[in-house]
Scaffold this active site. Structure first.
Site, PDB file in Angstrom:
ATOM      1  N   TYR A   1      22.049 -28.378  -3.252  1.00 49.92           N
ATOM      2  CA  TYR A   1      20.996 -29.211  -2.678  1.00 49.92           C
ATOM      3  C   TYR A   1      21.544 -30.369  -1.847  1.00 49.92           C
ATOM      4  CZ  TYR A   1      17.790 -26.775  -5.876  1.00 49.92           C
ATOM      5  OH  TYR A   1      17.066 -25.827  -6.535  1.00 49.92           O
TER       6      TYR A   1
ATOM      7  N   LYS B   1      28.366 -18.938 -12.398  1.00 47.93           N
ATOM      8  CA  LYS B   1      28.492 -17.597 -11.814  1.00 47.93           C
ATOM      9  C   LYS B   1      29.966 -17.449 -11.422  1.00 47.93           C
ATOM     10  CE  LYS B   1      26.525 -13.778 -10.343  1.00 47.93           C
ATOM     11  NZ  LYS B   1      26.045 -12.755 -11.304  1.00 47.93           N
TER      12      LYS B   1
ATOM     13  N   ASP C   1      22.743 -15.092 -14.427  1.00 50.84           N
ATOM     14  CA  ASP C   1      21.782 -13.983 -14.509  1.00 50.84           C
ATOM     15  C   ASP C   1      21.573 -13.577 -15.968  1.00 50.84           C
ATOM     16  OD1 ASP C   1      24.442 -13.334 -14.275  1.00 50.84           O
ATOM     17  OD2 ASP C   1      24.159 -11.596 -12.979  1.00 50.84           O
TER      18      ASP C   1
ATOM     19  N   ASP D   1      17.732 -26.191 -12.094  1.00 56.28           N
ATOM     20  CA  ASP D   1      16.377 -26.266 -11.561  1.00 56.28           C
ATOM     21  C   ASP D   1      15.589 -25.028 -12.002  1.00 56.28           C
ATOM     22  OD1 ASP D   1      14.209 -27.022 -10.118  1.00 56.28           O
ATOM     23  OD2 ASP D   1      15.101 -26.786  -8.135  1.00 56.28           O
TER      24      ASP D   1
ATOM     25  N   ASP E   1      12.737 -24.699 -15.526  1.00 52.63           N
ATOM     26  CA  ASP E   1      11.343 -24.255 -15.360  1.00 52.63           C
ATOM     27  C   ASP E   1      11.067 -23.049 -16.249  1.00 52.63           C
ATOM     28  OD1 ASP E   1      10.926 -26.228 -13.502  1.00 52.63           O
ATOM     29  OD2 ASP E   1       9.823 -24.920 -12.128  1.00 52.63           O
TER      30      ASP E   1
END
Ligand code: NAD
Length: 375
Positions: free
Chosen positions: A149, A196, A228, A252, A256
């Site tokens: 970001y 990852k 994942d 992020d 959620d």
């Protein structure tokens, strides 16, 4: 001890829920002898109305003089047509950046009273839980000021190719990992670092830093998961997690996902932490994860528990008052046990017959009483 707390109630339901959290903090103060002094400040839409700026310089400067910040929510339809840099939400970015908040903590706990709000079955929730109960209690620590970001981004000359960059320094990784390990020490002493690293070089650096930092926390069990797999495990067996630490992008998404497991958005607190440690306090910004909910503003029907639980996080993470934080959490449990529900969490339990639907103020007052009667 005496603590100074900046209050930014903001817009919509923000002032309604912050008012209840302050009542609860005062009850904790009365019971334990701690003194909480408040400075009320404007940010968001109300600040635009009075100063034409979403984050007046005076607000940021005053917050910096305080020990912690409790925020309600900002924004609303009234300011939606303003250009991006003048929107109320800019106040949040300005506060996070101005206070150097690099770690975002989002606990996601399934309260037994709201069991049916969780979309996964009992047999899933009992998996990996030593006591065999259908439950989970997770803390996600998301890096907040680095990574994809904030990395370099751009477009090719013809606009047909675009790129964003995932970039992390050792220092950025180390400081957020330490927040995660410190939190794990006060919880279940398990940490899962999500990355990852089979593909990304930046993730491989996360693992190198973790190998060093973990040596300072021998009591904490460290695991690694690819993102994942972590996304799948959160639904497959959420009980296996205690603290998850991860990058800005992965955090992020995963936070959620975790919040869905708990039910109403009105229940969830959050903390954003910075590095400053002064007078034994770590500056932090505490807020419910919900927005200003203009559809229910001024109706005394907002759920104040996410904000009240954010105040509990403030006591623990910024002031080191773990026992006092537990006092608030136990009070919230007791109130839910008694059957009181705001509209958003009504009809979510198996014991709906004993439920009583109440407004924001009654819910807050019930938590105050439970604090007064608590241990
Ligand atoms: P929202 O979270 O405000 O509301 C979403 C839904 O959840 C609404 O139906 C609302 O009534 C309900 N809800 C939210 N909080 C509740 C509570 N405590 N109790 C009961 N019900 C609750 O999200 P939105 O509608 O997308 O956004 C409204 C405004 O808030 C927008 O201007 C948005 O930009 C802003 N916003 C601010 C923040 C923040 O200040 N941190 C975060 C998200 C959105």
């Amino acid at each position: 001890m005496t603590f100074s707390i900046a209050l930014v109630p903001g817009d919509g339901i923000g002032p309604e829920v912050v008012e209840q959290a302050v009542e609860v903090l005062d009850a904790v103060g009365d019971k334990t002898g701690h003194v909480f002094n408040y400075v009320e400040l404007e940010a968001g839409g109300c600040a635009i109305d009075s100063t034409s700026e979403p984050l007046p310089a005076e607000t940021l400067e005053t917050v910096k003089q305080c020990d912690a910040l409790l925020l309600g929510a900002v924004g609303g339809p009234k300011w939606e047509s303003l250009p991006g840099h003048l929107r109320p939400e800019r106040a949040l970015l300005g506060l996070r950046a101005g206070l150097g908040m690099f770690a975002n903590l989002r606990p996601a706990r399934l309260l037994p009273q709201l069991r049916t709000a969780c979309p996964v079955k009992d047999e899933v929730l009992v998996k990996s839980n030593a006591d065999g109960k259908p439950k989970f209690d997770i803390l996600i620590v998301r890096e907040l000021t680095g990574g994809l970001y904030f990395g370099e981004r751009g477009r090719s000359a013809d606009g047909k190719t675009a790129f964003d960059t995932e970039k992390y320094s050792w220092m950025e990784i180390e400081r957020v990992l330490r927040v995660g390990y410190d939190a794990a020490m006060g919880r279940g002493k398990k940490i899962c670092i999500v990355d990852k690293s089979n593909v990304l070089e930046s993730s491989r650096l996360w693992r190198e830093v973790a190998a060093v930092v973990s040596k300072d926390y021998p009591a904490v069990e460290t695991n690694f998961l690819y993102v994942d797999n972590a996304a799948m495990q959160l639904i497959r067996a959420p009980g296996q997690f205690d603290v998850i630490v991860t990058s800005n992008l992965f955090g992020d998404i995963l936070s959620d996902e975790a919040s869905v497991l708990t039910g109403s958005i009105g229940m969830l607190p959050s903390a954003s932490l910075g590095a400053t440690v002064d007078k034994g306090c770590r500056m932090g910004m505490y807020e419910p994860i919900h927005g200003s909910a203009p559809d229910i503003a001024g109706k005394d029907s907002a759920n104040p528990l996410g904000t009240i639980l954010s105040a509990a996080m403030m006591l623990w993470y910024s002031f080191g008052l773990k026992k006092e934080a537990r006092l608030i959490e136990n009070a919230v449990d007791a109130v839910l046990d008694s059957g009181l529900r705001t509209v958003d969490i009504a009809g979510r339990s198996e014991r709906t017959a004993s439920e009583e639907i109440v407004g924001t103020r009654t819910m807050g007052a019930a938590v105050v009483k439970a604090v007064e009667n608590g241990e």
